[in-house]
Design a protein around this motif. Sequence first.
Motif, PDB file in Angstrom:
ATOM      1  N   GLN A  22       4.346  -7.007  -6.929  1.00  0.00           N
ATOM      2  CA  GLN A  22       4.890  -7.165  -5.588  1.00  0.00           C
ATOM      3  C   GLN A  22       3.920  -8.015  -4.762  1.00  0.00           C
ATOM      4  OE1 GLN A  22       8.175  -5.585  -5.664  1.00  0.00           O
ATOM      5  NE2 GLN A  22       7.169  -3.624  -5.480  1.00  0.00           N
ATOM      6  N   ILE A  23       4.444  -8.726  -3.784  1.00  0.00           N
ATOM      7  CA  ILE A  23       3.571  -9.484  -2.886  1.00  0.00           C
ATOM      8  C   ILE A  23       3.144  -8.559  -1.749  1.00  0.00           C
ATOM      9  CG2 ILE A  23       3.427 -11.453  -1.320  1.00  0.00           C
ATOM     10  CD1 ILE A  23       5.965 -12.473  -3.092  1.00  0.00           C
ATOM     11  N   LEU A  24       1.856  -8.309  -1.654  1.00  0.00           N
ATOM     12  CA  LEU A  24       1.359  -7.438  -0.575  1.00  0.00           C
ATOM     13  C   LEU A  24       0.901  -8.289   0.601  1.00  0.00           C
ATOM     14  CD1 LEU A  24      -0.787  -4.834  -2.558  1.00  0.00           C
ATOM     15  CD2 LEU A  24       1.661  -4.787  -2.053  1.00  0.00           C
TER      16      LEU A  24
ATOM     17  N   THR B 143      -2.149  -5.019   4.008  1.00  0.00           N
ATOM     18  CA  THR B 143      -1.848  -3.990   3.001  1.00  0.00           C
ATOM     19  C   THR B 143      -2.871  -4.051   1.874  1.00  0.00           C
ATOM     20  OG1 THR B 143       0.492  -4.397   3.456  1.00  0.00           O
ATOM     21  CG2 THR B 143      -0.011  -3.020   1.551  1.00  0.00           C
TER      22      THR B 143
ATOM     23  N   PHE C 254      -6.311  -2.599   2.929  1.00  0.00           N
ATOM     24  CA  PHE C 254      -6.272  -1.132   3.033  1.00  0.00           C
ATOM     25  C   PHE C 254      -6.186  -0.522   1.628  1.00  0.00           C
ATOM     26  CE2 PHE C 254      -4.025   2.232   5.976  1.00  0.00           C
ATOM     27  CZ  PHE C 254      -4.942   3.197   5.596  1.00  0.00           C
ATOM     28  N   TYR C 255      -5.397  -1.138   0.780  1.00  0.00           N
ATOM     29  CA  TYR C 255      -5.240  -0.702  -0.613  1.00  0.00           C
ATOM     30  C   TYR C 255      -6.593  -0.697  -1.335  1.00  0.00           C
ATOM     31  CZ  TYR C 255      -2.938  -0.791  -5.269  1.00  0.00           C
ATOM     32  OH  TYR C 255      -2.491  -0.526  -6.540  1.00  0.00           O
TER      33      TYR C 255
ATOM     34  N   SER D 156      -8.740   2.176  -0.149  1.00  0.00           N
ATOM     35  CA  SER D 156      -8.249   3.496  -0.571  1.00  0.00           C
ATOM     36  C   SER D 156      -8.593   3.742  -2.026  1.00  0.00           C
ATOM     37  CB  SER D 156      -6.723   3.582  -0.415  1.00  0.00           C
ATOM     38  OG  SER D 156      -6.350   3.369   0.916  1.00  0.00           O
ATOM     39  N   VAL D 157      -8.346   2.719  -2.824  1.00  0.00           N
ATOM     40  CA  VAL D 157      -8.567   2.846  -4.252  1.00  0.00           C
ATOM     41  C   VAL D 157     -10.064   2.971  -4.554  1.00  0.00           C
ATOM     42  CG1 VAL D 157      -8.507   1.438  -6.328  1.00  0.00           C
ATOM     43  CG2 VAL D 157      -6.413   1.807  -4.984  1.00  0.00           C
TER      44      VAL D 157
ATOM     45  N   LYS E 214      11.723   1.059 -10.410  1.00  0.00           N
ATOM     46  CA  LYS E 214      10.353   1.419 -10.768  1.00  0.00           C
ATOM     47  C   LYS E 214      10.323   2.791 -11.421  1.00  0.00           C
ATOM     48  CE  LYS E 214       7.165  -1.343  -8.438  1.00  0.00           C
ATOM     49  NZ  LYS E 214       6.299  -2.165  -9.252  1.00  0.00           N
TER      50      LYS E 214
ATOM     51  N   GLU F 209       7.105   0.327   6.045  1.00  0.00           N
ATOM     52  CA  GLU F 209       6.908  -1.034   5.539  1.00  0.00           C
ATOM     53  C   GLU F 209       5.976  -1.019   4.329  1.00  0.00           C
ATOM     54  OE1 GLU F 209       6.161  -4.421   8.319  1.00  0.00           O
ATOM     55  OE2 GLU F 209       4.240  -4.531   7.269  1.00  0.00           O
ATOM     56  N   LYS F 210       4.904  -0.241   4.410  1.00  0.00           N
ATOM     57  CA  LYS F 210       3.945  -0.188   3.303  1.00  0.00           C
ATOM     58  C   LYS F 210       4.556   0.513   2.086  1.00  0.00           C
ATOM     59  CE  LYS F 210       1.571  -2.417   5.918  1.00  0.00           C
ATOM     60  NZ  LYS F 210       1.981  -3.837   5.799  1.00  0.00           N
TER      61      LYS F 210
ATOM     62  N   ALA G  57       7.599   0.383   1.177  1.00  0.00           N
ATOM     63  CA  ALA G  57       8.445  -0.624   0.515  1.00  0.00           C
ATOM     64  C   ALA G  57       7.583  -1.563  -0.320  1.00  0.00           C
ATOM     65  CB  ALA G  57       9.261  -1.399   1.552  1.00  0.00           C
ATOM     66  N   GLU G  58       6.481  -2.012   0.244  1.00  0.00           N
ATOM     67  CA  GLU G  58       5.604  -2.931  -0.505  1.00  0.00           C
ATOM     68  C   GLU G  58       5.012  -2.272  -1.736  1.00  0.00           C
ATOM     69  OE1 GLU G  58       2.676  -5.399   1.798  1.00  0.00           O
ATOM     70  OE2 GLU G  58       3.547  -4.384   3.517  1.00  0.00           O
ATOM     71  N   LEU G  59       4.720  -0.975  -1.640  1.00  0.00           N
ATOM     72  CA  LEU G  59       3.958  -0.315  -2.693  1.00  0.00           C
ATOM     73  C   LEU G  59       4.827   0.426  -3.713  1.00  0.00           C
ATOM     74  CD1 LEU G  59       0.918   0.844  -0.545  1.00  0.00           C
ATOM     75  CD2 LEU G  59       0.975  -1.014  -2.209  1.00  0.00           C
ATOM     76  N   GLY G  60       6.121   0.163  -3.685  1.00  0.00           N
ATOM     77  CA  GLY G  60       6.959   0.662  -4.771  1.00  0.00           C
ATOM     78  C   GLY G  60       7.395   2.114  -4.655  1.00  0.00           C
TER      79      GLY G  60
ATOM     80  N   CYS H 180       8.463  -8.869   0.575  1.00  0.00           N
ATOM     81  CA  CYS H 180       7.610  -8.620  -0.598  1.00  0.00           C
ATOM     82  C   CYS H 180       8.331  -8.895  -1.916  1.00  0.00           C
ATOM     83  CB  CYS H 180       7.025  -7.214  -0.574  1.00  0.00           C
ATOM     84  SG  CYS H 180       8.198  -5.894  -0.873  1.00  0.00           S
TER      85      CYS H 180
ATOM     86  N   ARG I  28      10.772  -7.186  -3.354  1.00  0.00           N
ATOM     87  CA  ARG I  28      11.228  -6.015  -4.096  1.00  0.00           C
ATOM     88  C   ARG I  28      12.751  -6.040  -4.193  1.00  0.00           C
ATOM     89  NH1 ARG I  28       9.729   0.253  -2.650  1.00  0.00           N
ATOM     90  NH2 ARG I  28      11.779   1.129  -3.094  1.00  0.00           N
TER      91      ARG I  28
ATOM     92  N   PHE J 295      -1.040   6.509   3.737  1.00  0.00           N
ATOM     93  CA  PHE J 295      -1.213   5.208   3.089  1.00  0.00           C
ATOM     94  C   PHE J 295      -2.065   5.340   1.835  1.00  0.00           C
ATOM     95  CE2 PHE J 295      -3.181   1.209   2.196  1.00  0.00           C
ATOM     96  CZ  PHE J 295      -2.145   0.294   2.357  1.00  0.00           C
TER      97      PHE J 295
ATOM     98  N   SER K 277      -1.176   4.121  -1.984  1.00  0.00           N
ATOM     99  CA  SER K 277      -1.985   3.111  -2.671  1.00  0.00           C
ATOM    100  C   SER K 277      -2.469   3.641  -4.005  1.00  0.00           C
ATOM    101  CB  SER K 277      -3.215   2.738  -1.839  1.00  0.00           C
ATOM    102  OG  SER K 277      -2.830   2.263  -0.595  1.00  0.00           O
ATOM    103  N   VAL K 278      -2.948   4.861  -3.954  1.00  0.00           N
ATOM    104  CA  VAL K 278      -3.512   5.454  -5.154  1.00  0.00           C
ATOM    105  C   VAL K 278      -2.416   5.686  -6.196  1.00  0.00           C
ATOM    106  CG1 VAL K 278      -4.428   7.654  -5.953  1.00  0.00           C
ATOM    107  CG2 VAL K 278      -5.570   6.404  -4.103  1.00  0.00           C
TER     108      VAL K 278
ATOM    109  N   HIS L 200       0.245   3.941  -6.520  1.00  0.00           N
ATOM    110  CA  HIS L 200       0.574   2.608  -7.036  1.00  0.00           C
ATOM    111  C   HIS L 200      -0.430   2.200  -8.108  1.00  0.00           C
ATOM    112  CE1 HIS L 200       0.703  -1.798  -7.101  1.00  0.00           C
ATOM    113  NE2 HIS L 200       1.954  -1.694  -6.728  1.00  0.00           N
ATOM    114  N   LEU L 201      -1.719   2.346  -7.797  1.00  0.00           N
ATOM    115  CA  LEU L 201      -2.751   1.998  -8.785  1.00  0.00           C
ATOM    116  C   LEU L 201      -2.571   2.814 -10.051  1.00  0.00           C
ATOM    117  CD1 LEU L 201      -5.845   0.620  -9.053  1.00  0.00           C
ATOM    118  CD2 LEU L 201      -6.408   3.042  -9.091  1.00  0.00           C
TER     119      LEU L 201
END
Lengths: 246, 246
Positions: free
Chosen positions: A225-227, A231, A234-235, A238-239, B81, B102-103, B105-108, B143, B145, B234, B238-239, B241-242
Motif C-alpha cells: 500500500q502507498i503510505l 503514516t 509514525f509506523y 511504533s514498530v 487481505k 484514514e490510517k 484504511a492505509e494499513l489494511g 493509497c 487499496r 495507531f 502499525s504493529v 500490519h508489520l
Amino acid sequence: MGAAKPQKALARFLAPGAVPGQRVLLDPEESHHLQHVRRLKEGAEILLLDLKGHEFKGRVQRLGRRVWVEVLELVREEAPKAPELVLGLPLLKKDHLSFLVEKAAELGVSRVILYYSRRTVVKPGPNLVPKLGARAAQSLKQCGRLWPLAIDGPKPLSSLAEEETLYKLVAYEKEKSLSLKEALKRIPSKPDKLLFLSGPEGGFSPEEASFLQQKGFLLVHLGDQILRAETAAFYLMSVAHLWFFL
Amino acid sequence: MGAAKPQKALARFLAPGAVPGQRVLLDPEESHHLQHVRRLKEGAEILLLDLKGHEFKGRVQRLGRRVWVEVLELVREEAPKAPELVLGLPLLKKDHLSFLVEKAAELGVSRVILYYSRRTVVKPGPNLVPKLGARAAQSLKQCGRLWPLAIDGPKPLSSLAEEETLYKLVAYEKEKSLSLKEALKRIPSKPDKLLFLSGPEGGFSPEEASFLQQKGFLLVHLGDQILRAETAAFYLMSVAHLWFFL
C-alpha cells in the motif's frame, strides 16, 4: 459516601537543575501553567522533571512570574532508553511535524533529525524547532518520560546520512524485496543506536535512494500500500518501539 | 528539454458496480470531484475502484451532475487481505477518529468497530459514521487499496466483546506481565481473523478489564510509558500490519 476519593495525579512541571533539599525557580511558561492553568496555590504538591532521568516531588513555595518550588524526595528515576533511536523526519507541514514529535516523545525516540531533500517543498518557519521542542516537552510531562527528546535540523539529507551508527534503515516505496520486518531481523536485538529514516512527500529520487544505500542504509519497504509520509513516520516509530522496547 | 515529461498518475474514483465494456454513472460527490477539483474533461482517462478488489481504467464520457464513465480494461486486482483485522476503536474526538480511520484504511484494517465504555465522555454526532466512511473512501483512493474499510457501531463494549474470533487482544495499561510482542508470538502466523481492541481515554475500569478477559481477550501492555488513546490505536494497527502483512 465514605469511600476514599481517588487521588488525583499530581501535575508535572519541567525543572532542569532540580536537586532534592534545594529550591528551584520554574521558567515563565511553567510558572504561568502552574498558576493560571492548573491554578495551584502556595503549599501545593507537584512533580518535577529534571530532564536527566529524575522525577521529584515538589512543593510550591512562592507564586509569581517565576514560581519558586521546594524540591522534595526522588519519586522515580530512569536510565536513558537503549537502544538510542534516532528518527530522520522529512519537513512536512507544521501540524504533522508537531503531531509526530509528540508521538516520538511518547514512543521513546531519543532524537529527531529534521531534513530536507530534493522533492521537499515545505519551507520551515523560523521558530519551527523551538516550537517542536516545546511540544515535545509538554508531551514528556503527559506521558511520564524522564529524558528529553532532542530535535535537530533542519539539515540536508546528505548531512543526515553521515550520522554515525552501525544500523540505518530507510523506508523507500520503490524497494520491493526487503521488508522492514526482514531488515529488523538482521539487526542484533540490543544495538547501541539505530537510525530510522522516513521518506518525504513525493518520495526520494532514485539518486537519493542509491546515495543512501552507499552510505550504509538498508532500503526497506512497508508493504504494497502507498503510505502517506506522516503514516510511514509514525509506523516506523511504533514498530521500533515494539521491536526494541517491548 | 526533450526529456519525456514524467507521466502524471491517473486519478482514482469510486465506481461500485463498474464492469469492463459497460459504462457507469459516478455518484454526485465523485462527479463533483472529477469536474471541479480535478477539472477533468470528456475523454480524460481515469481509474475506477469497484470496491470489490478491482481497479479498471475508465474514460470520461459525459460530464454533468453525475458523470458517465466508460469502463475499460482491468488494471489491477487483489484478494481481500488475510488475516481479517478488526480494530475496536473507542469513541474519541472527531478529529482523532477521522485520522485513525484514514490510517486504518492505509494499513489494511478490514473493519473498525466504534465502541463506548464506562469512562467514555465523547458523544458521537448523528453523522459520525457516514463521515468516517467518506474519509475512509477518500483514503482508499489515495493509497490504492481495492477493498473498502467497513465501519460499525458505535456499540457498547459488552457487545463488541461478543465478536466471533479466536484471537482477541486488548491493550490495557494496567497489565504488567504480558507485552503485545509476547502475545503476538502466541498467535499463529496466518490466523483467519484477529480483533484488536484499543483502550479509551481514561482507560478501562478494572471490571471492564476482567470482563474482557473472561470473554477471551488477551490483556497486553504497550510498555511503561503512558500512551494517549490515539497513539495506542495507531500503534496497534502499525504493529499488526508489520506482523501479519510484511
